[in-house]
Design a protein around this motif. Sequence first.
Motif, PDB file in Angstrom:
ATOM      1  N   LEU A 139       0.844  -1.193   0.000  1.00 52.28           N
ATOM      2  CA  LEU A 139       0.000   0.000   0.000  1.00 52.28           C
ATOM      3  C   LEU A 139       0.881   1.246   0.000  1.00 52.28           C
ATOM      4  O   LEU A 139       2.107   1.159   0.047  1.00 52.28           O
ATOM      5  N   ALA A 140       0.273   2.408  -0.034  1.00 47.76           N
ATOM      6  CA  ALA A 140       0.991   3.687  -0.096  1.00 47.76           C
ATOM      7  C   ALA A 140       1.972   3.834   1.061  1.00 47.76           C
ATOM      8  O   ALA A 140       1.770   3.299   2.151  1.00 47.76           O
ATOM      9  N   LYS A 141       3.014   4.597   0.798  1.00 47.88           N
ATOM     10  CA  LYS A 141       4.088   4.812   1.773  1.00 47.88           C
ATOM     11  C   LYS A 141       3.540   5.328   3.110  1.00 47.88           C
ATOM     12  O   LYS A 141       3.988   4.896   4.172  1.00 47.88           O
ATOM     13  N   GLU A 142       2.552   6.212   3.074  1.00 48.00           N
ATOM     14  CA  GLU A 142       2.029   6.796   4.313  1.00 48.00           C
ATOM     15  C   GLU A 142       1.280   5.785   5.199  1.00 48.00           C
ATOM     16  O   GLU A 142       1.020   6.051   6.360  1.00 48.00           O
ATOM     17  N   LEU A 143       0.948   4.617   4.643  1.00 54.00           N
ATOM     18  CA  LEU A 143       0.248   3.586   5.418  1.00 54.00           C
ATOM     19  C   LEU A 143       1.193   2.514   5.973  1.00 54.00           C
ATOM     20  O   LEU A 143       0.773   1.669   6.756  1.00 54.00           O
ATOM     21  N   GLN A 144       2.454   2.563   5.579  1.00 51.04           N
ATOM     22  CA  GLN A 144       3.396   1.522   5.965  1.00 51.04           C
ATOM     23  C   GLN A 144       3.682   1.532   7.474  1.00 51.04           C
ATOM     24  O   GLN A 144       3.645   2.571   8.118  1.00 51.04           O
ATOM     25  N   GLY A 145       3.977   0.338   7.993  1.00 47.11           N
ATOM     26  CA  GLY A 145       4.404   0.203   9.386  1.00 47.11           C
ATOM     27  C   GLY A 145       3.287  -0.058  10.381  1.00 47.11           C
ATOM     28  O   GLY A 145       3.560  -0.400  11.533  1.00 47.11           O
ATOM     29  N   LYS A 146       2.044   0.101   9.972  1.00 50.68           N
ATOM     30  CA  LYS A 146       0.906  -0.103  10.873  1.00 50.68           C
ATOM     31  C   LYS A 146      -0.201  -0.807  10.104  1.00 50.68           C
ATOM     32  O   LYS A 146      -0.420  -0.506   8.931  1.00 50.68           O
ATOM     33  N   PRO A 147      -0.919  -1.734  10.757  1.00 50.97           N
ATOM     34  CA  PRO A 147      -2.045  -2.352  10.063  1.00 50.97           C
ATOM     35  C   PRO A 147      -3.051  -1.288   9.625  1.00 50.97           C
ATOM     36  O   PRO A 147      -3.178  -0.243  10.268  1.00 50.97           O
ATOM     37  N   VAL A 148      -3.742  -1.570   8.525  1.00 53.03           N
ATOM     38  CA  VAL A 148      -4.694  -0.613   7.961  1.00 53.03           C
ATOM     39  C   VAL A 148      -6.110  -1.167   8.114  1.00 53.03           C
ATOM     40  O   VAL A 148      -6.396  -2.284   7.682  1.00 53.03           O
ATOM     41  N   VAL A 149      -6.973  -0.385   8.729  1.00 54.36           N
ATOM     42  CA  VAL A 149      -8.380  -0.740   8.897  1.00 54.36           C
ATOM     43  C   VAL A 149      -9.150   0.064   7.861  1.00 54.36           C
ATOM     44  O   VAL A 149      -9.138   1.296   7.890  1.00 54.36           O
ATOM     45  N   VAL A 150      -9.784  -0.640   6.923  1.00 50.42           N
ATOM     46  CA  VAL A 150     -10.501   0.018   5.830  1.00 50.42           C
ATOM     47  C   VAL A 150     -11.994  -0.232   5.993  1.00 50.42           C
ATOM     48  O   VAL A 150     -12.440  -1.377   6.041  1.00 50.42           O
ATOM     49  N   ASP A 151     -12.757   0.857   6.076  1.00 56.07           N
ATOM     50  CA  ASP A 151     -14.201   0.800   6.292  1.00 56.07           C
ATOM     51  C   ASP A 151     -14.920   1.283   5.036  1.00 56.07           C
ATOM     52  O   ASP A 151     -14.697   2.408   4.586  1.00 56.07           O
ATOM     53  N   ALA A 178     -12.083  -4.211   6.516  1.00 59.70           N
ATOM     54  CA  ALA A 178     -10.938  -5.094   6.310  1.00 59.70           C
ATOM     55  C   ALA A 178      -9.769  -4.592   7.140  1.00 59.70           C
ATOM     56  O   ALA A 178      -9.609  -3.388   7.341  1.00 59.70           O
ATOM     57  N   ILE A 179      -8.978  -5.533   7.607  1.00 60.12           N
ATOM     58  CA  ILE A 179      -7.701  -5.193   8.232  1.00 60.12           C
ATOM     59  C   ILE A 179      -6.638  -5.745   7.289  1.00 60.12           C
ATOM     60  O   ILE A 179      -6.644  -6.931   6.962  1.00 60.12           O
ATOM     61  N   ILE A 180      -5.766  -4.851   6.827  1.00 61.52           N
ATOM     62  CA  ILE A 180      -4.817  -5.179   5.767  1.00 61.52           C
ATOM     63  C   ILE A 180      -3.387  -4.925   6.232  1.00 61.52           C
ATOM     64  O   ILE A 180      -3.110  -3.912   6.887  1.00 61.52           O
ATOM     65  N   ASP A 181      -2.502  -5.832   5.876  1.00 64.54           N
ATOM     66  CA  ASP A 181      -1.068  -5.642   6.108  1.00 64.54           C
ATOM     67  C   ASP A 181      -0.575  -4.713   5.001  1.00 64.54           C
ATOM     68  O   ASP A 181      -0.615  -5.084   3.822  1.00 64.54           O
ATOM     69  N   PRO A 182      -0.096  -3.515   5.353  1.00 61.95           N
ATOM     70  CA  PRO A 182       0.278  -2.555   4.314  1.00 61.95           C
ATOM     71  C   PRO A 182       1.523  -2.944   3.524  1.00 61.95           C
ATOM     72  O   PRO A 182       1.690  -2.532   2.382  1.00 61.95           O
ATOM     73  N   GLY A 183       2.402  -3.752   4.105  1.00 66.04           N
ATOM     74  CA  GLY A 183       3.622  -4.152   3.422  1.00 66.04           C
ATOM     75  C   GLY A 183       3.377  -5.123   2.285  1.00 66.04           C
ATOM     76  O   GLY A 183       4.019  -5.060   1.246  1.00 66.04           O
TER      77      GLY A 183
END
Length: 152
Positions: free
Chosen positions: A40-52, A119-124
């Motif tokens: 995913l985009a650089k600004e989302l890296q390092g933390k899980p992403v919760v997409v609603d 969804a919970i997504i691994d940004p890497g």
Amino acid sequence: MKKLLSLLCLGGLLLTVPVTLAPMALASPPPTDIGSLGPLAKELQGKPVVVDIFATWCPGCKNIASTLETLREEYKGKANFVVLDVTDRKTAEQAAAKAEQLGLSKYFAANKSSTSTVAIIDPGTGKILALFQNNPDKTSYTEVLNAAIAKK
């Protein structure tokens, strides 16, 4: 599946008739196998992403709103939260642009008609770690988020 249905008629007669019950058709669940989203985009890296996937008119979205708000507060700085609003054509177009910018286009295209999907997504890797539909159970989310955070 066959069941017996009992009916009480006027005059006190109890009639029992066999009926066939079919499972209720619910809205189709969101697709879980949409392939890899890729990083995913650089600004989302390092933390899980919760997409609603959200809409103001959606009863399921209202049902899970307080759970997601609590999670936003508890995981501030530990997880990224992205809301893709599909309330109307204008917000859906903005959500599509936002999804494109964040590397979520494939996910959005597959799920834009499934409001109250989270969804919970691994940004890497872009791997979907969990996919929920109208689920207000906070524990379901925290288990996945805590495991994803522990891996980092």
